[in-house]
Scaffold this motif. Structure first.
Motif, mmCIF file in Angstrom:
data_model
loop_
_atom_site.group_PDB
_atom_site.id
_atom_site.type_symbol
_atom_site.label_atom_id
_atom_site.label_comp_id
_atom_site.label_asym_id
_atom_site.label_seq_id
_atom_site.Cartn_x
_atom_site.Cartn_y
_atom_site.Cartn_z
ATOM 1 N N LEU A 184 4.469 6.427 -28.913
ATOM 2 C CA LEU A 184 4.767 6.350 -30.336
ATOM 3 C C LEU A 184 4.671 4.890 -30.748
ATOM 4 C CD1 LEU A 184 6.091 7.594 -33.001
ATOM 5 C CD2 LEU A 184 8.223 6.732 -32.057
ATOM 6 N N VAL A 185 3.986 4.641 -31.861
ATOM 7 C CA VAL A 185 3.889 3.285 -32.400
ATOM 8 C C VAL A 185 4.215 3.349 -33.881
ATOM 9 C CG1 VAL A 185 2.397 1.284 -32.809
ATOM 10 C CG2 VAL A 185 2.120 2.648 -30.710
ATOM 11 N N VAL A 186 5.133 2.481 -34.327
ATOM 12 C CA VAL A 186 5.492 2.357 -35.735
ATOM 13 C C VAL A 186 5.144 0.930 -36.155
ATOM 14 C CG1 VAL A 186 7.373 2.368 -37.420
ATOM 15 C CG2 VAL A 186 7.348 4.055 -35.575
ATOM 16 N N THR A 187 4.394 0.801 -37.256
ATOM 17 C CA THR A 187 4.020 -0.514 -37.775
ATOM 18 C C THR A 187 4.111 -0.497 -39.292
ATOM 19 O OG1 THR A 187 1.683 0.098 -37.866
ATOM 20 C CG2 THR A 187 2.430 -1.048 -35.876
ATOM 21 N N GLY A 188 4.119 -1.674 -39.877
ATOM 22 C CA GLY A 188 4.117 -1.799 -41.328
ATOM 23 C C GLY A 188 4.395 -3.234 -41.718
ATOM 24 N N ASP A 189 4.041 -3.570 -42.948
ATOM 25 C CA ASP A 189 4.240 -4.940 -43.413
ATOM 26 C C ASP A 189 5.716 -5.318 -43.493
ATOM 27 O OD1 ASP A 189 1.520 -5.298 -43.620
ATOM 28 O OD2 ASP A 189 1.458 -4.697 -45.728
ATOM 29 N N GLY A 190 6.586 -4.367 -43.846
ATOM 30 C CA GLY A 190 7.999 -4.668 -44.032
ATOM 31 C C GLY A 190 8.897 -4.292 -42.880
ATOM 32 N N VAL A 191 8.306 -3.816 -41.758
ATOM 33 C CA VAL A 191 9.101 -3.389 -40.603
ATOM 34 C C VAL A 191 8.577 -4.039 -39.331
ATOM 35 C CG1 VAL A 191 9.658 -1.159 -41.663
ATOM 36 C CG2 VAL A 191 7.718 -1.323 -40.109
ATOM 37 N N GLN A 192 9.467 -4.175 -38.350
ATOM 38 C CA GLN A 192 9.042 -4.669 -37.049
ATOM 39 C C GLN A 192 8.238 -3.582 -36.338
ATOM 40 O OE1 GLN A 192 11.962 -5.366 -38.361
ATOM 41 N NE2 GLN A 192 12.082 -7.579 -38.208
ATOM 42 N N ARG A 193 7.351 -4.013 -35.450
ATOM 43 C CA ARG A 193 6.554 -3.074 -34.658
ATOM 44 C C ARG A 193 7.456 -2.449 -33.586
ATOM 45 N NH1 ARG A 193 1.215 -2.222 -32.997
ATOM 46 N NH2 ARG A 193 1.005 -1.665 -30.804
ATOM 47 N N VAL A 194 7.368 -1.120 -33.463
ATOM 48 C CA VAL A 194 8.105 -0.390 -32.435
ATOM 49 C C VAL A 194 7.103 0.344 -31.561
ATOM 50 C CG1 VAL A 194 9.761 1.457 -31.960
ATOM 51 C CG2 VAL A 194 10.109 -0.029 -33.932
ATOM 52 N N VAL A 195 7.309 0.251 -30.258
ATOM 53 C CA VAL A 195 6.525 1.017 -29.296
ATOM 54 C C VAL A 195 7.512 1.764 -28.416
ATOM 55 C CG1 VAL A 195 4.893 0.934 -27.375
ATOM 56 C CG2 VAL A 195 4.640 -0.660 -29.300
ATOM 57 N N MET A 196 7.332 3.078 -28.310
ATOM 58 C CA MET A 196 8.141 3.902 -27.423
ATOM 59 C C MET A 196 7.189 4.630 -26.493
ATOM 60 S SD MET A 196 10.995 6.872 -28.247
ATOM 61 C CE MET A 196 11.719 5.922 -29.559
#
Length: 170
Positions: A28-40
């Motif tokens: 799982l990868v979460v990214t965005g201009d206003g959020v920190q990158r998350v990798v699970m």
């Protein structure tokens, strides 16, 4: 579930949030201009559970990084109550509060509610006007990641108990 990068979510506070979930690979990868990158990531040896989007709730078989730093991810087993489906990350707690929604809190202060269909699509509704509970990009990143990885919501306790009893009967 197939690997899929969903159309970006448009968060009212943090702008565009991208969620990429691959159930089969356990990533799982979460990214965005206003959020920190998350990798699970699901680590080797984990038995894949079809009802969990990331594939497992076993904390020994999951690794989570926020902004490149590994964080302690503590999903509970989930059984007879909504709170038994909680997931803790540091001082963040993510717990089902309805059939389809889960609440994110930090240090006991409610930040917002997330809804996910379990396939990587996530929406967030943030609490209004709490000076001690203003979410930041880190909070949003954690919330989106937990909603996408574990899904949101749960049946009420009476229903979960009834299902467990019926399943145990011959």
């Amino acid at each position: 579930m197939q690997p899929y990068s969903h159309p970006p979510a448009e968060d009212p506070l943090f702008g565009t949030v991208n969620v990429e979930l691959d159930h089969g690979a356990g990533t799982l990868v979460v990214t965005g201009d206003g959020v920190q990158r998350v990798v699970m990531e699901r680590t080797g040896g984990a038995e894949v559970e079809s009802h969990v989007p990331i594939g497992t709730r076993d904390p020994a078989r999951l690794v989570m990084r926020v902004a490149g730093e590994e964080v302690e991810l503590r999903p509970s087993k989930g059984f007879l109550t909504r709170t038994s489906y909680r997931v803790d990350v540091g001082d963040h707690r993510f717990v089902p509060v309805s059939l389809d929604g889960s609440r994110l809190s930090r240090g006991g202060v409610e930040l917002g509610t997330f809804v996910s269909t379990g396939d990587g699509r996530v929406t967030a509704e943030w609490q209004d006007g709490q000076s001690d509970g203003q979410p930041d990009g880190y909070d949003a990143a954690v919330g989106y990641a937990l909603a996408a990885a574990f899904g949101t919501g749960a049946e009420p306790a009476w229903r979960l108990t009834l299902d467990a009893v019926l399943e145990a009967m011959p």
